[in-house]
Design a protein around this motif. Structure first.
Motif, PDB file in Angstrom:
ATOM      1  N   THR A 207      51.703  55.620  63.496  1.00  0.00           N
ATOM      2  CA  THR A 207      50.942  55.881  65.163  1.00  0.00           C
ATOM      3  C   THR A 207      50.626  54.454  65.684  1.00  0.00           C
ATOM      4  OG1 THR A 207      48.901  55.504  63.007  1.00  0.00           O
ATOM      5  CG2 THR A 207      49.175  57.950  63.775  1.00  0.00           C
ATOM      6  N   ILE A 208      51.345  53.958  64.797  1.00  0.00           N
ATOM      7  CA  ILE A 208      50.994  52.287  65.057  1.00  0.00           C
ATOM      8  C   ILE A 208      52.025  52.229  66.418  1.00  0.00           C
ATOM      9  CG2 ILE A 208      51.325  49.951  64.578  1.00  0.00           C
ATOM     10  CD1 ILE A 208      50.325  51.016  61.932  1.00  0.00           C
ATOM     11  N   SER A 209      53.453  52.428  65.924  1.00  0.00           N
ATOM     12  CA  SER A 209      54.158  52.304  66.655  1.00  0.00           C
ATOM     13  C   SER A 209      55.771  52.836  66.754  1.00  0.00           C
ATOM     14  CB  SER A 209      54.998  50.142  66.051  1.00  0.00           C
ATOM     15  OG  SER A 209      55.790  51.139  65.367  1.00  0.00           O
ATOM     16  N   GLY A 210      55.246  53.821  66.456  1.00  0.00           N
ATOM     17  CA  GLY A 210      56.610  54.802  66.332  1.00  0.00           C
ATOM     18  C   GLY A 210      57.588  55.215  64.718  1.00  0.00           C
ATOM     19  N   GLY A 211      56.825  53.846  64.226  1.00  0.00           N
ATOM     20  CA  GLY A 211      57.326  53.700  62.798  1.00  0.00           C
ATOM     21  C   GLY A 211      59.110  53.623  62.914  1.00  0.00           C
TER      22      GLY A 211
ATOM     23  N   GLU B  98      62.886  54.606  67.522  1.00  0.00           N
ATOM     24  CA  GLU B  98      64.153  54.880  68.498  1.00  0.00           C
ATOM     25  C   GLU B  98      64.320  56.301  68.709  1.00  0.00           C
ATOM     26  OE1 GLU B  98      67.168  52.793  66.812  1.00  0.00           O
ATOM     27  OE2 GLU B  98      66.059  50.767  66.223  1.00  0.00           O
ATOM     28  N   GLY B  99      63.683  57.337  68.094  1.00  0.00           N
ATOM     29  CA  GLY B  99      63.794  58.364  68.713  1.00  0.00           C
ATOM     30  C   GLY B  99      63.234  59.276  70.581  1.00  0.00           C
ATOM     31  N   TYR B 100      64.744  59.943  70.703  1.00  0.00           N
ATOM     32  CA  TYR B 100      64.193  60.343  71.552  1.00  0.00           C
ATOM     33  C   TYR B 100      63.345  60.872  72.242  1.00  0.00           C
ATOM     34  CZ  TYR B 100      66.486  64.908  69.276  1.00  0.00           C
ATOM     35  OH  TYR B 100      66.984  65.157  69.032  1.00  0.00           O
TER      36      TYR B 100
ATOM     37  N   ARG C   5      66.058  58.203  80.936  1.00  0.00           N
ATOM     38  CA  ARG C   5      65.660  59.136  81.643  1.00  0.00           C
ATOM     39  C   ARG C   5      64.059  59.386  81.536  1.00  0.00           C
ATOM     40  NH1 ARG C   5      69.726  63.176  83.998  1.00  0.00           N
ATOM     41  NH2 ARG C   5      69.045  64.400  82.649  1.00  0.00           N
ATOM     42  N   PRO C   6      63.115  59.542  82.498  1.00  0.00           N
ATOM     43  CA  PRO C   6      61.519  59.753  81.821  1.00  0.00           C
ATOM     44  C   PRO C   6      61.779  60.929  82.040  1.00  0.00           C
ATOM     45  CG  PRO C   6      61.514  59.110  84.309  1.00  0.00           C
ATOM     46  CD  PRO C   6      63.117  59.089  83.688  1.00  0.00           C
ATOM     47  N   GLN C   7      60.921  62.427  81.249  1.00  0.00           N
ATOM     48  CA  GLN C   7      60.198  63.252  81.259  1.00  0.00           C
ATOM     49  C   GLN C   7      59.187  63.509  81.010  1.00  0.00           C
ATOM     50  OE1 GLN C   7      63.100  65.178  79.708  1.00  0.00           O
ATOM     51  NE2 GLN C   7      64.562  64.031  78.793  1.00  0.00           N
ATOM     52  N   ILE C   8      58.962  65.658  81.722  1.00  0.00           N
ATOM     53  CA  ILE C   8      57.584  65.848  81.695  1.00  0.00           C
ATOM     54  C   ILE C   8      57.665  66.727  80.755  1.00  0.00           C
ATOM     55  CG2 ILE C   8      56.664  66.695  83.845  1.00  0.00           C
ATOM     56  CD1 ILE C   8      57.785  65.241  85.793  1.00  0.00           C
TER      57      ILE C   8
ATOM     58  N   ARG D 199      54.497  62.759  81.414  1.00  0.00           N
ATOM     59  CA  ARG D 199      54.386  61.721  81.873  1.00  0.00           C
ATOM     60  C   ARG D 199      54.950  61.098  80.588  1.00  0.00           C
ATOM     61  NH1 ARG D 199      57.144  60.879  87.344  1.00  0.00           N
ATOM     62  NH2 ARG D 199      58.925  60.112  87.474  1.00  0.00           N
ATOM     63  N   TYR D 200      56.387  61.206  80.061  1.00  0.00           N
ATOM     64  CA  TYR D 200      56.979  59.594  79.142  1.00  0.00           C
ATOM     65  C   TYR D 200      58.331  59.202  79.585  1.00  0.00           C
ATOM     66  CZ  TYR D 200      55.605  62.853  76.215  1.00  0.00           C
ATOM     67  OH  TYR D 200      54.106  64.216  75.448  1.00  0.00           O
ATOM     68  N   ASN D 201      58.011  58.229  79.522  1.00  0.00           N
ATOM     69  CA  ASN D 201      59.162  57.420  80.277  1.00  0.00           C
ATOM     70  C   ASN D 201      58.600  56.426  78.698  1.00  0.00           C
ATOM     71  OD1 ASN D 201      60.569  55.683  81.539  1.00  0.00           O
ATOM     72  ND2 ASN D 201      59.168  55.329  82.860  1.00  0.00           N
ATOM     73  N   TRP D 202      60.686  56.133  77.598  1.00  0.00           N
ATOM     74  CA  TRP D 202      60.529  56.043  76.456  1.00  0.00           C
ATOM     75  C   TRP D 202      61.296  54.736  76.488  1.00  0.00           C
ATOM     76  CZ3 TRP D 202      64.928  53.654  73.974  1.00  0.00           C
ATOM     77  CH2 TRP D 202      65.029  54.194  72.995  1.00  0.00           C
TER      78      TRP D 202
END
Lengths: 233, 575
Positions: free
Chosen positions: A137-141, A145-147, B160-163, A226-229
């Motif tokens: 919960t701080i950084s993904g721990g 690096e997981g997608y 790549r961004p995801q939704i 919307r995610y932007n890894w």
């Protein structure tokens, strides 16, 4: 005979006097809570209402019964015998977010779950507080690096206290909760600001390749996240 | 494994060879070539003959257990591997390799042969992108429906961004027109599971349980269709804790970076997972494990199993009785004791990372006598603690009324769905890898496999309680052995190179008996110090698949009890 009776009377008086004295002078901890100390010999107390409310809030917290991953096992241990979080006025797990003051986020947040967690958080009544438990919960721990992994709860909801560890020991969680109580009593909480990942209507998203591609699958007014890894810290 | 005497191993190899020829005869022309998997003979077949071959292997050669389906992408092709076993002899394995072309990755589905392939192939489609022709319901299973790309394929771009939508899940009844269209967006997603009334011509109702719900043991979403209070259909919707364990393992080096992740797969009973990884890598790189370390491993793993079973029993009672009641506290009390013992041994309360390749990391804590005494105290108190469990749960009339004859999972159904572990053993399947595919020190010790044939929720509870007893038996024997072990022979690790680079294109699939069932690991190496493909087979994943046949026709509370009796851990289901 008469001497016996005297002793008996004298003893009772002494005990009663001691009790009364200790209440007033504060020698015996058993009768002197902090509250009692604040009252002094008078039954009245002068304080700001805000301060009083903050103290009440911190001293009786209802936690949301919310388990995500490994940390929730240690969280259960903290609620249960031996560690017994309830001793600190913070251990009543509520099953419904509508009855809870505090949400402990105990684990990795992944893409599919983040909108749900946001919704659960939104359903809690104000004032509400968040404890982030564990490195995820701080950084993904370890899974940073997981997608599919959100790099920390702070990306989605405001977090008041972070407890590091993988998982943190129950003692650490208790310490974190105590720190949260301190903050609440001081009237502090983390500001609610716009987060990198928010729930928005699909129609409001700026058009780009992904949006165009999904426009047949998702309705205009569906809520999406919307995610932007890559750009996430 | 190092402990098997060479004679036996050779004999096994001989049998294996003749078995392999038998299988080659059975498959005939259909076997295009043979592959060399370290654990089993492997036959390469055409993608349009999958069902044909698997039906023959199941019905004529007796391979009734599809243990795992591994999908992977090579530079020039896709490949699905069906790891087959037999329930009566898990050491008799065979792999069926189905290559498909890069341009058109279509392969015939195995779902009609093994029901368990349903979920396995959905996962393969989701993560790798192979299309299974004829699959009844080929959708994403772990990732959100709107995800773009297949993350374990070679050309996946993580940046790549995801939704992802927060869509209320569509009413599953819509398709066959039994429900009105109002159902799809009218319910909440959280604790107050949304209920939607149907059209007037039907009595069925759609109910969401989860993904955040106290009865789902984590983040699991059950799409339930009810007729009155009875369950007509239930579909588990998983993936709310899919944290890319396979990707993490593929990025890590064999030597030190994979086993710590395995602690986080099945996080209520971590120790057996470590063994699954250790066993696979040790098989891949031909590493020896000293006997003393095997005893330590065996003992530590049984403590781990206890951790899992205590929590399973406690939360099961919680599901049946209600909120944080006595039996849950009792279970946590005993769990704390085991955690203390393991903390002394490993330095950690939960994520032990006690296993190293070729052994374990520490010897017993000094002073040894003190630790032995602590363990013995625990073991001496355990029978009376178990007596309490039996008084409070298994002999309790209310619990019996709630669980006996509920959540039936017949033996054949369990086999079709690939159930393993306590779930299979409660359905009368007498399989335990510790005995049937021996590893560690198990075959030297005296213990029994707990099997019940009630097939119901109650039997699954009983199997777990009996397994705790058996674990205690194993630990006591290990303690005796360790106490008498000569000081100069206490080797805790064999000599293992700092960097392990197994030969290029070596493949193996190895499994151990974890607390929840068969925990298997498939590894393909590519000559570097990280695996090219790392596939995890988790017992929970397949056990959860059995929920639908178990709970159809039952009342909702019995659905919750059935879910509790499966003892799933979402970290292990979703990986």
């Amino acid at each position: 005979m008469s001497s016996d009776k005297d002793t008996f009377v004298a003893d009772t008086t002494r005990v009663q006097t001691e009790t009364r004295d200790s209440r007033i002078t504060g020698q015996d901890n058993r009768f002197n809570s902090k509250l009692r100390e604040a009252f002094g010999s008078s039954p009245f107390i002068l304080t700001k209402f805000d301060k009083f409310m903050n103290w009440v809030r911190g001293s009786s917290m209802f936690m949301l019964q919310f388990g995500i991953a490994c940390c929730s096992i240690e969280m259960m241990h903290t609620y249960a015998v031996k560690h017994d979080l309830d001793r600190f006025g913070a251990g009543v797990p509520r099953a419904s977010p509508r009855q809870a003051d505090v949400i402990i986020v105990p684990g990795t947040i992944v893409s599919k779950f983040a909108p749900r967690m946001k919704r659960v958080y939104d359903q809690m009544p104000e004032p509400k507080f968040v404890v982030g438990m564990g490195s995820c919960t701080i950084s993904g721990g370890p899974f940073q690096e997981g997608y599919n992994v959100i790099k920390g709860a702070e990306e989605v909801i405001p977090v008041d206290i972070h407890i590091p560890g993988c998982p943190p020991r129950p003692e650490a969680l208790v310490y974190g909760i105590a720190k949260l109580q301190e903050r609440i009593a001081n009237g502090e909480s983390s500001p609610v600001v716009v987060k990198p990942y928010e729930l928005e209507q699909f129609g409001d998203l700026p058009r780009d390749e992904v949006v165009d591609k999904l426009s047949e699958e998702i309705n205009e007014d569906d809520l999406v996240m919307r995610y932007n890894w890559a750009d996430s810290p | 494994m190092s402990l098997e005497d060479p004679e036996k191993e050779q004999q096994g190899a001989l049998e294996g060879r003749s078995r392999e020829d038998e299988l080659a005869d059975l498959l005939g022309e259909r076997a295009l070539s043979r592959d060399d998997h370290k654990n089993a003979p492997a036959f390469v077949i055409r993608p349009d003959e999958v069902q044909d071959v698997l039906f023959d292997l199941r019905d004529q050669a007796g391979y009734d257990f599809l243990s795992c389906v591994t999908a992977q992408e090579y530079e020039d092709r896709y490949e699905s591997i069906y790891h087959l076993k037999r329930y009566d002899n898990p050491m008799d394995e065979v792999s069926v390799v189905v290559p498909t072309s890069k341009q058109n990755p279509v392969s015939q589905t195995a779902e009609p042969v093994y029901k368990t392939a349903d979920w396995h192939e959905r996962e393969a489609y989701d993560l790798v992108g192979i299309d299974y022709e004829g699959h009844p319901d080929l959708r994403r299973i772990l990732l959100p429906e709107t995800w773009q790309g297949h993350p374990l394929s070679l050309d996946y771009d993580q940046d790549r961004p995801q939704i992802v939508t927060l869509r209320e899940h569509a009413n599953p009844l819509e398709e066959d027109q039994r429900a009105s269209g109002t159902g799809a967006n009218a319910h909440s997603n959280t604790v107050e599971s949304g209920a939607v009334d149907d059209a007037a011509d039907s009595d069925t109702m759609y109910l969401n349980i989860g993904p955040h719900h106290p009865a789902t043991h984590g983040v699991l979403h059950l799409k339930t269709i009810l007729d009155g209070e009875q369950v007509v259909d239930v579909e588990p919707d998983i993936g709310y804790l899919h944290r890319c364990e396979e990707q993490m393992a593929q990025q890590g080096t064999y030597r030190y970076q994979i086993i710590p992740y395995s602690d986080r797969w099945d996080y209520t009973a971590n120790m057996p997972n470590e063994w699954a990884v250790a066993r696979a890598i040790e098989d891949l790189a031909d590493l020896e494990v000293p006997e003393y370390a095997q005893v330590l491993r065996t003992m530590a793993t049984e403590f781990g199993r206890m951790l899992g079973h205590f929590l399973a029993v406690g939360t099961f009672a919680l599901d049946v009785y209600g909120d944080f009641t006595a039996i849950f506290m009792y279970a946590i009390r005993d769990r704390e004791k085991v955690q203390n013992i393991l903390e002394d041994l490993t330095g950690q309360r939960m994520m032990f990372y006690y296993f190293r390749l070729g052994g374990v990391v520490w010897d017993l804590p000094e002073p040894r006598e003190e630790w032995f005494e602590k363990v013995r105290d625990f073991l001496d108190e355990l029978p009376s603690a178990l007596e309490e469990y039996h008084d409070l749960i298994s002999q309790n009339e209310i619990l019996q009324l709630r669980t006996v004859g509920k959540g039936m999972l017949p033996k054949e159904t369990a086999k079709q769905y690939g159930a393993t572990g306590p779930v299979a053993r409660a359905s009368g399947i007498d399989m335990d890898l510790r005995r049937d595919d021996p590893y560690g020190y198990y075959d030297e010790l005296d213990w029994d496999v707990a099997v019940e044939d009630g097939c119901d929720n109650y039997s699954r509870l009983l199997v777990r309680l009996r397994e705790v007893e058996e674990s205690a038996k194993i630990i006591r024997q290990c303690i005796d052995l360790l106490e008498d072990w000569p000081e100069e022979e206490r080797t805790i690790q064999s000599n293992v190179p700092r960097t392990i680079r197994p030969d290029d294109d070596t493949e193996t699939y190895k499994a151990v008996e974890a607390a929840k069932g068969e925990m298997g690991v498939y590894i393909r190496s590519d000559g570097t110090d990280t695996p090219a493909r790392f596939k995890i087979r988790a017992g929970c994943f397949n056990n959860l698949h059995t929920l639908a046949p178990m709970s159809n026709g039952e009342y909702i509370p019995d659905l919750v009890a059935a879910l509790g009796s499966l003892d799933i851990v979402l970290g292990s289901v979703d990986r």
